[in-house]
Each structure stands twice: as C-alpha cells, then as structure tokens.
Design an enzyme around this catalytic site. Structure first.
Site, mmCIF file in Angstrom:
data_model
loop_
_atom_site.group_PDB
_atom_site.id
_atom_site.type_symbol
_atom_site.label_atom_id
_atom_site.label_comp_id
_atom_site.label_asym_id
_atom_site.label_seq_id
_atom_site.Cartn_x
_atom_site.Cartn_y
_atom_site.Cartn_z
ATOM 1 N N ASP B 223 0.834 -1.199 0.000
ATOM 2 C CA ASP B 223 0.000 0.000 0.000
ATOM 3 C C ASP B 223 0.877 1.262 0.000
ATOM 4 O O ASP B 223 0.634 2.196 -0.766
ATOM 5 C CB ASP B 223 -0.916 -0.029 1.231
ATOM 6 C CG ASP B 223 -1.672 1.270 1.416
ATOM 7 O OD1 ASP B 223 -2.586 1.541 0.610
ATOM 8 O OD2 ASP B 223 -1.343 2.030 2.354
ATOM 9 N N LYS B 227 1.576 4.258 -3.048
ATOM 10 C CA LYS B 227 1.533 5.709 -2.861
ATOM 11 C C LYS B 227 2.850 6.365 -3.284
ATOM 12 O O LYS B 227 2.857 7.416 -3.918
ATOM 13 C CB LYS B 227 1.205 6.024 -1.399
ATOM 14 C CG LYS B 227 -0.236 5.623 -1.039
ATOM 15 C CD LYS B 227 -0.478 5.625 0.458
ATOM 16 C CE LYS B 227 -1.913 5.199 0.777
ATOM 17 N NZ LYS B 227 -2.095 4.862 2.211
#
Lengths: 364, 364
Positions: B223, B227
């Site tokens: 995750d 980003k």
C-alpha cells in the site's frame, strides 16, 4: 478558455515578490504553449511599461526596460479601462501590499478581469470590501485567488476552502502565522538551550532581513491579525476588520511613539525584563512561549498574542522562520490537519501567486 | 461549463468511501444550484441503478434503492458507451479499489468523461497505464483528479503538482503514508512509555478496524509502495511499478504462506523477538523506529521500510493513525513543506474526492 487562446497578464508591483513572480511566469510561459501568455502591462509606483495596442512586453528583460522607462503608471481607473478593453481575457497580478490597489479590485473584477495576488489588504480590510470583491467576482465570472495572502506558498487558503466547500465543519484554526515572530521566538525561547535576550534577538532578526525596516511593524501583531481576519472570514465568521478582535502588541507602550525604528531598537533593551518574565513563567511550567493566532469558530473568538505550549506541541517544535497552521474540524477529529513550512520569502510567495494563476487559466 | 448547465455524475462503488461521498454529494448539490448535478448511474460489483433516458437517481435514498435493485451492473465497456452518450458532460466517480475499473480509465477519458477517484490502482499500476491515462486526458480535455489516492483528503497530490507546475525542484519526499503503520509504530515504539509487544499491537489494530481483514495486506508494504509510486511519478521519475524498488515487508517469511489472517495473528508472537530487537537498537541510539517511504529525486532512489528517527523529528512525534508527508524542495530549502493529519477514513477520503469534483466542475 479564452476564445483567442491568448491571455493577457498585467502586473502591478516589481519588488521582491514581483521579481520572483516574473521569473516563474517566464518559465511557465515557456513550458505551456497554450494559452499564450502575453504581458501587456507592468508597473511600479513610479513607472510603467505598456503599449496602447497591447503588444507583448518581453518578460526576459521587463525589469530592465521598466527601470529605464520614462512612462508614469496609469491611474488605477485608467488601468481598469485599459485592461477591460484588451482583445482577450486578462489576469491582473497584484504583487503590491497597497490598499489603493486592493480597493480597486471590485472595479477590475466587475469588468471581467481576474486577479491573483499575495496582497493581504484586499481580504483583511473592511468587511464591505470583502463582500464587494466576491460579489463582483460571482457576478462577472472573473476569478480572484489569494493563496499567498496567508503562509506564502503553503496550501493554507486552498485547504481551508476545500474543507468548507466539501461540507466539513471547521471548529478551530491555530498557528504561527508570521515568519518574523516564528524566528524571534524560536531564538528567544528555544526548546534546546537558553536563547538570547529579547532585544538582542529583535536586533539580530532585523540585521538578517527577517523584519520590516521598522521592526515595530512586525511586533504590533497587525500582520498576523490580517491573516487571521482572512481565515476567519473563509471559515464563515464575518469579522469586521483586523482591529475588531484582541491583538497583543509586543511594542512597549513607551516606545510606540519614538520616531524611528533605530531609536526603538536602541531603547528596547530597557524593557527586556518583561519578556524575560514571560519566558521564565513558561519555563516554570515546563513550557515555551510563542506568538500565535487562533480562531474558535463556535464562540467566534479570534485572538492574536503570546501563549504557552507544551514542549511536545508541534508549535513549540517549529524551526527557523517556519509557519505552522492547524485546522481542527469535525471530520479530522482530535488530531488536526497541519500545514508547516516557510511562510515568507520572495520565491515561495511568488509560487503561491503562480499556482493561483495556473488555476485561473484553467477556468477562464 | 457544460452548455446545458447540467453535469451527470456516475458512481462506481458504494462501500465505506462511496457512502460518505454520496452524503457529501447531496450537500454539495443542495448548496450549489449551478451546474445541476444529476446522478445517472451508481453500481456495486453486484448491482446497479440507472435509467436509459438518464433520468436522475435521487441521491437521498440511492443506497436503499441500490440495495433492492435487481439490475446487474453494466460491463465496463457498456458503462463507457452509456456515459459517452449522455446529453451533457459526465464525471465518473470511481470509489472502488478495482484494477479492472482503473484499466478502463483511458477508455472513459478518451470519450470525454472526466474522472475523480481515490483508487490507487490506476496511478500505481504499470507505467504504460499511467501514460495512457494522461494522454487520453490531454487529448480529449477530460479531467482526471486523484487527491485521495495518497493521504486521503490531505492536500498531498495538489501540493506536489503545484510545486512542480510552478517550477520548483522537488529533491526529496519522505513520510509516513499508511494510517495502519502509523498506528502500529506509534503504539509499539511510542515517544513516552514502553509500548506493547509487536504481535499484540497488530492484534489490537485489527480489532480496532485499523487493518485490512488480513493484516498481512498492510504489513507487506505494498500500500505504501503504491503511494510512493504515484508521488515519484508526479515528481518526474518514470517508476515502472510498485514492485520495481525496495519494499521491506514486515511479514515473517515463515508466515507468508499461512492460510488465513487469523492463523497469521496466532503465530505472529513467535516472531516478536525480531521487532523487539529493532526497537531496542533504535532506543540504544536515543531514537525510535518508524515505517516510512522516501523518494530521493536526484538519485532516483525510492524505498519503503523501517528507519530510525531522532525523538525530536516530526515523524517520531506523530500521533494516532496520522500520516505525515515532507516535501524537500529547492525553494523551501532545509526546512521542508510538511502536511500532516488523518490519512485514512471514509469521510476524509470522500472529502478529497468531493474537492476534486468541485475542481473538475469549475473546468468542464
């Protein structure tokens, strides 16, 4: 987008911010072929450059050309007429801190001329002027953006607008809004070490160029009060003016009327004991003193002045001349949305103006 | 602005973020009479609501109506056709985390359908998809905004874009990009006190709803890597994928293949000593350990993993599940521009989507 795919840029003010903006405008124009950006007017308080046929002024040597110009600037109503008659859309870039220019915003906007500016005066003057500006903008469709009026290029205004526009409830705004005050208190009452005497820190800040020519123009708190006025109004409070709420001045009463900034600095050491007392009182509680502004939306309380903060508070840990702004909102709960960084300086202030210009160009 | 002064909104996804967005959309539509916002399509993976004549779906009970709908969602190519044939401009709101929907962005955009989304997959998948998305957008003029793909509603993407677009040079981006990781390390290795055992903190975080159903989906670092991929690309680095740079996984190798999240949590205590060692090593240097991502633009080094920070560093002082993102740039010098606050949660994520929608509406 403008039907001719050209947008005229008019600049008032060619000081520190103006020079940096001109350099950023040159880069922007070179990188973005469309719309074509043409500088059609640039002025200082003494001189101007413009052609009656709106022929583009080359940006790369505009400052030299302006310096050697023998043309006086147009009176503001004439500038409005000149720009309103341009054969394409116009964005006015006000890089001054002039109240006169600010007072003319409704006239520019109502004629369809968009405005981008770091000038605080337009948004922190009378509430009537604030209303006139936004009424003129919504009636004509001309845009007005002023990111750099608070925290220079930091995304303060845009963030607050996004919070409000998406329906969040801002409950409190708190922070250090002055680079000068930040520098002074980070040196005078640092987290590590003792810090210098108050008068010595003020003198040092002036020598380093962190204060206005007369440091009293920073120490009176008005600059912070203006920024708080702007944020409070954006948060929905109809604050009448930057003098309509409590603002603590750090100028000893006896020195308010001395003639010059130099005389002020010379006599300031006589009053060091008061600030020393404030620093010691904070230390006794394990805290540090800082000069902050805050807006409590529910109670409509806006205030500017000295406050004590725990040593672990983000406001206590600030460095250099950085600003910090905390937004407490319903959605963000107990931990605020925080924005921090340099809140003064030509390049970062001009950055806010340039990014505003990019946003306006996408909409006109 | 759309010639008919009406804009159609299509929503894919009605989970946590989707529900909050729908509520914000309702408020927005009530506050802004122009352009009129009409919901013309809403779907989950199982069900859909739409009328062939684009009749507006009332937003106030769209979720109940959707739940009792017996209509299956259209296949994505059919959604493209349906929206492209609408009698006014359309904005697609993708509130899923679906790769399939992300893969269809170029098709939507090339047909003039603008997109706002928190879906990371579109911008952190293959570099080819990234290029296809922005090529389709610039060719058709349809807009694509994805503020909430990093840091939820925090102004991270918009700030980075403003820095780049105004000509600043971003040298380094560093921060805590995962609310889950923030919570885990702020509890495991707090500034004050001892903190709990690693496995106990992971268990607690799961019970409080701070982790994915299987906590390994947070602990693998992917995750955060997604980003970082998005930010690195915006900063100008053509990062190929979120697996093309070093990402430290906090899943012990022996537990990578256990069948369920519950079994993982049950066996995790056997591996506590390794994380305890890391915590102790930091403590011995007067530091704390945190899970961070960083992008060094000059050396093109992107990495995700554990690092030690001085106790006075803003990353060490983070609270709860807050994110913090520091932008180091040429203009901002040694003190970075910092943005901090909640980086997860339905309301703040939807806020980023809604503010993107407002920006798109101002431009189409």
């Amino acid at each position: 987008m403008s039907p001719t795919n050209q947008v005229y840029i008019a600049i008032i003010g060619a000081g520190g911010v103006g020079k940096c903006f001109l350099s950023q405008l040159q880069t922007l124009a070179a990188r973005r072929p469309s719309p074509k950006l043409s500088l059609c007017y640039i002025s200082t308080s003494k001189k101007a450059l413009f052609k009656n046929d709106y022929a583009p002024i080359p940006t790369e040597n505009a400052l030299q050309a302006l310096a050697s110009s023998s043309t006086a600037p147009l009176a503001l109503p004439k500038v409005v007429e000149f720009l309103a008659a341009a054969p394409a859309k116009v964005v006015l870039v006000d890089n001054t801190s002039s109240q006169d220019v600010a007072d003319a915003y409704p006239a520019f906007l109502s004629r369809g001329i968009s405005i981008v500016t770091p000038n605080k005066k337009a948004f922190s003057g009378s509430y009537q002027l604030w209303q006139d500006i936004f009424t003129a903008s919504s009636t004509s469709g001309a845009k007005v953006y002023h990111e750099s009026s608070v925290g220079a290029g930091l995304p303060v205004i845009s963030t607050l607008k996004d919070l409000v526009d998406t329906g969040d409830e801002v409950t409190k705004i708190e922070g250090v809004f002055s680079g000068t005050m930040s520098f002074l208190f980070n040196s005078f009452a640092p987290l590590e070490g003792e810090g210098g005497k108050w008068s010595a820190e003020v003198k040092k800040a002036k020598e380093l160029g962190y204060t206005e020519p007369d440091p009293r123009d920073d120490l009176n708190g008005l600059d912070v009060a203006r920024k708080l006025t702007i944020l409070a109004r954006l948060a929905g409070l109809p604050v009448e003016s930057p003098t309509s709420f409590p603002v603590q001045s750090l100028i000893p009463q006896q020195l308010e009327s001395v003639a010059t900034g130099d005389e002020f600095l010379q006599k300031l050491p006589e009053f060091d004991s008061e600030m020393e007392g404030t620093k010691a009182a904070a230390q006794n509680q394990g805290k540090v003193v800082r000069f902050v502004g805050s807006i409590d939306v529910a109670t409509k309380a806006v205030k500017v002045g000295l406050e004590m903060f725990d040593r672990s508070h983000p406001i206590a840990a600030l460095k250099g001349s950085d600003n910090i702004i905390s937004f407490y909102t319903k959605r963000y709960g107990s931990n605020p949305l925080i924005i921090q960084g340099a809140g003064a300086g030509g390049d970062v202030t001009a950055m806010g103006v340039t990014s505003d210009l990019i946003k306006v160009l996408a909409q006109i």
